[in-house]
Write an enzyme that holds these catalytic residues in place. Structure first.
Site, short mmCIF file in Angstrom:
data_model
loop_
_atom_site.label_atom_id
_atom_site.label_comp_id
_atom_site.label_asym_id
_atom_site.label_seq_id
_atom_site.Cartn_x
_atom_site.Cartn_y
_atom_site.Cartn_z
N ASP A 503 0.64 -0.99 0.33
CA ASP A 503 0.02 0.10 0.32
C ASP A 503 1.11 1.12 0.16
O ASP A 503 2.29 1.19 0.85
CB ASP A 503 -0.40 0.12 1.13
CG ASP A 503 -2.20 0.76 1.11
OD1 ASP A 503 -3.24 0.80 1.09
OD2 ASP A 503 -1.78 2.68 1.47
N GLU A 546 -4.09 2.05 -4.71
CA GLU A 546 -2.69 2.57 -4.13
C GLU A 546 -2.79 1.36 -3.63
O GLU A 546 -1.65 1.32 -2.97
CB GLU A 546 -2.47 4.15 -3.72
CG GLU A 546 -3.36 3.53 -1.37
CD GLU A 546 -4.77 3.86 -2.33
OE1 GLU A 546 -4.91 4.23 -0.61
OE2 GLU A 546 -4.73 4.30 -2.98
#
Length: 632
Positions: A503, A546
């Site tokens: 992430d 993301e």
């Protein structure tokens, strides 16, 4: 008499002054658009405005979990939807969602409302994937612009009512949708109406102006507005059409060429849109069967794959072969008067060279040249077969002369003195025959090439549909196809399978402070590192805004942690034109320790959340199911 062109204020007045009210966005959707202009409002403020319409919140959360925005963790709150879709994208999609709801109570004679919205959703998906390839807009904003690009068509149908209706084929009632006729009749067209309404609802001027329908002149301008207009025009040319209306493949190719897109790019866009169409329609409370979607998109794919019609003036070029200069002159004058290009040769050797270099497919031979003419006729027939039309000009009316010419390979014999009308008729017959044969051979050749490359094309389309356009790694769809068999194989063979979840830290801050372009560059940088650090057997995918995932078969816990740490360190290396980047990483080891593939993913996701809680920019290992049970 044609109507005078209206100004934008006059168009808005014409659309809103009629007695029939237009379908309009909800008050909450318009408030969200106004909120975008205020810099003091953040994500939570946008979420609180959206909460005023619970039905809108539910659809936004559903949209955030759809194929084009979904992450590994399902969004359950409006704040997560705002974060995933973006504030601008969410506000503009709220306009579309509420407008679609409002239009459901509109009854417009001759206007197929279902097809209008189905086409709008498809155009939105196509525009989104096109914008990813040419780097023009974030996904949500591109989808919303494509979705509403032709909202003026709906508005004109409502506001004009009976004025916009005409009687079509077989007495059917239809709504006028030809922009040129609209302009002549009303002084504006549906593209103008779309632009005016989008600006009225708060869309940026550059986006609103991009949906106007203008003659596209590729290369005329390089402004962002002009390029967005070309993307909109291309998405319109790639949209679904009523049965029997063939898409304009020439326009598709022309626009795509100027946007530096290949046929494979367009086929990839269509494949991705076809995959997501039914699911996205469900978000808009429209039911579409996948078979219906596939049938519609297949027509577009076939139109793109069809080669352009042959336009070969060479088929109309005529070669005259004769030692007699006066004869050549007379024949030339007659043929040129009929519009044919003419080349001359005085000798067989010269004629043969002209055929080799210039390739005329109609040849008039002076049979008075004797054996040399017959020899040339045989040579051309042997080399070119039926692809060349040979017309023998004979001064001898005897039957044996005709037989000699036909035996040598001539298609027909014309007797002197020559009537110009007969000469032209024979030559044009030959030109048509060679043109038809050339077209048939080109079509057959294309068919063979298509057959040979069918598997390759299917593989490319599948790859395009399973590839994240921004980063070049796999997408969630590819993961769903790849993971189950990989997990089953690892479990059956007793081999370890490592799942690494990444992430990008503080991604929202990067987007908010530096803009979406920098955010996209950051995502590309992460994807590039993941591709570089992966082996051939590994699988990498972007599974959220993301979030990235890597599957590493036959990888032990120690090796997985080493790989995760190496990737984390590589991403943290400073890069030019980018802010400092870091990733949090969660690692889980399967397959024996987990009941199924979903459990393995959840474990890696939980380890990722732990890395976030501990301060980000670190790697955490998930406990196995057995160790977790033992600790309890």
């Amino acid at each position: 008499m044609p109507a005078s062109p209206l100004t934008d204020p006059e168009i808005l007045q014409a659309l809103t002054a009629e007695s029939r009210p237009l379908p309009s966005p909800s008050a909450v959707a318009l408030e969200l658009m106004r909120a975008l202009e205020r810099r003091d409002l953040g994500m939570r403020d946008i979420a609180n405005i959206a909460r005023k319409d619970p039905a809108l919140v539910a659809r936004m959360i559903q949209l955030a979990n759809s194929a084009i925005f979904a992450g590994m963790r399902p969004a359950v709150a409006i704040e997560e939807a705002v974060l995933r879709i973006g504030t601008g994208g969410l506000a503009r999609l709220a306009i579309a969602l509420s407008l679609m709801q409002a239009s459901k109570v509109t009854d417009i004679e001759g206007f197929d409302l279902r097809r209008f919205w189905m086409t709008s959703i498809q155009r939105g998906l196509v525009f989104q994937y096109l914008s990813q390839r040419v780097g023009k807009m974030p996904s949500a904003e591109a989808f919303s612009l494509g979705l509403l690009a032709d909202v003026g068509q709906l508005a004109m149908a409502v506001s004009l009512g009976a004025q916009a209706v005409y009687i079509g084929a077989e007495g059917s009632v239809q709504v006028l949708q030809d922009p040129q006729v609209q302009m002549q009749r009303y002084g504006y067209d549906q593209g103008d109406a779309s632009a005016v309404l989008l600006a009225h609802w708060g869309f940026p001027v550059v986006l609103a102006q991009a949906v106007r329908i203008r003659p596209q002149t590729p290369g005329a301008a390089e402004s962002r507005e002009a390029q967005l207009g070309e993307c909109v025009a291309l998405s319109r040319s790639l949209q679904l059409r009523p049965d029997g209306v063939a898409p304009d493949a020439g326009q598709m190719r022309s626009l795509a060429e100027h946007l530096h897109l290949s046929e494979s790019d367009l086929q990839g866009v269509l494949a991705s849109a076809a995959q997501d169409m039914a699911g996205m329609a469900a978000v808009f409370e429209m039911k579409l069967e996948q078979a219906e979607v596939d049938a519609e998109f297949d027509r577009l794919r076939r139109a793109l794959a069809t080669p352009p019609l042959l336009d070969e003036p060479i088929a109309d070029e005529v070669l005259i072969v004769s030692k007699d200069a006066a004869l050549r002159l007379g024949l030339r004058q007659a043929l040129e008067a009929a519009g044919h290009a003419v080349v001359e040769a005085a000798t067989p050797a010269e004629a043969f060279e002209i055929v080799q270099i210039q390739g005329p497919r109609v040849v008039v031979l002076d049979w008075a040249d004797g054996d040399s003419a017959a020899a040339l006729c045989r040579s051309l027939r042997t080399e070119r077969g039926p692809r060349i039309y040979l017309l023998a000009l004979s001064r001898d009316m005897e039957q044996h002369a005709v037989l000699n010419a036909l035996d040598a390979g001539a298609n027909d014999v014309l007797f002197a003195p020559v009537l110009p009308q007969m000469l032209i008729a024979k030559v044009q017959t030959g030109a048509r025959a060679t043109r038809v044969l050339a077209a048939a051979e080109a079509e057959r050749s294309h068919g063979l090439r298509t057959l040979r490359t069918l598997e390759q094309r299917n593989a490319e389309l599948l790859q395009a549909a399973g590839t994240d356009e921004l980063t070049g790694v796999g997408n969630r769809r590819a993961l769903d196809a790849f993971l189950p068999p990989l997990f089953a194989q690892a479990a059956a063979e007793g081999q370890p399978l490592a799942c690494l979840m990444f992430d990008l830290d503080e991604f929202k801050r990067i987007n908010d402070r530096l803009g979406h372009d920098v955010g996209d560059q950051a995502l590309r940088a992460v994807g590039r590192v993941l591709r570089q650090q992966s082996r051939g057997m590994d699988f990498v995918a972007r599974v959220g805004g993301e979030e990235f995932l890597m599957l590493c078969p036959q990888t032990t816990e120690e090796a997985a942690m080493r790989v995760a740490e190496r990737i984390r360190a590589a991403i943290a290396v400073p890069q030019a034109d980018l802010p400092p980047l870091s990733v949090s990483v969660g690692v889980a080891l399967g397959a024996a320790a987990f009941a199924d593939a979903a459990s393995l993913i959840r474990a890696a996701d939980q380890a990722l959340l732990q890395a976030k809680r501990l301060g980000r920019n670190r790697v955490c290992l998930a406990p196995t199911a057995s160790s977790a049970a033992a600790s309890n």
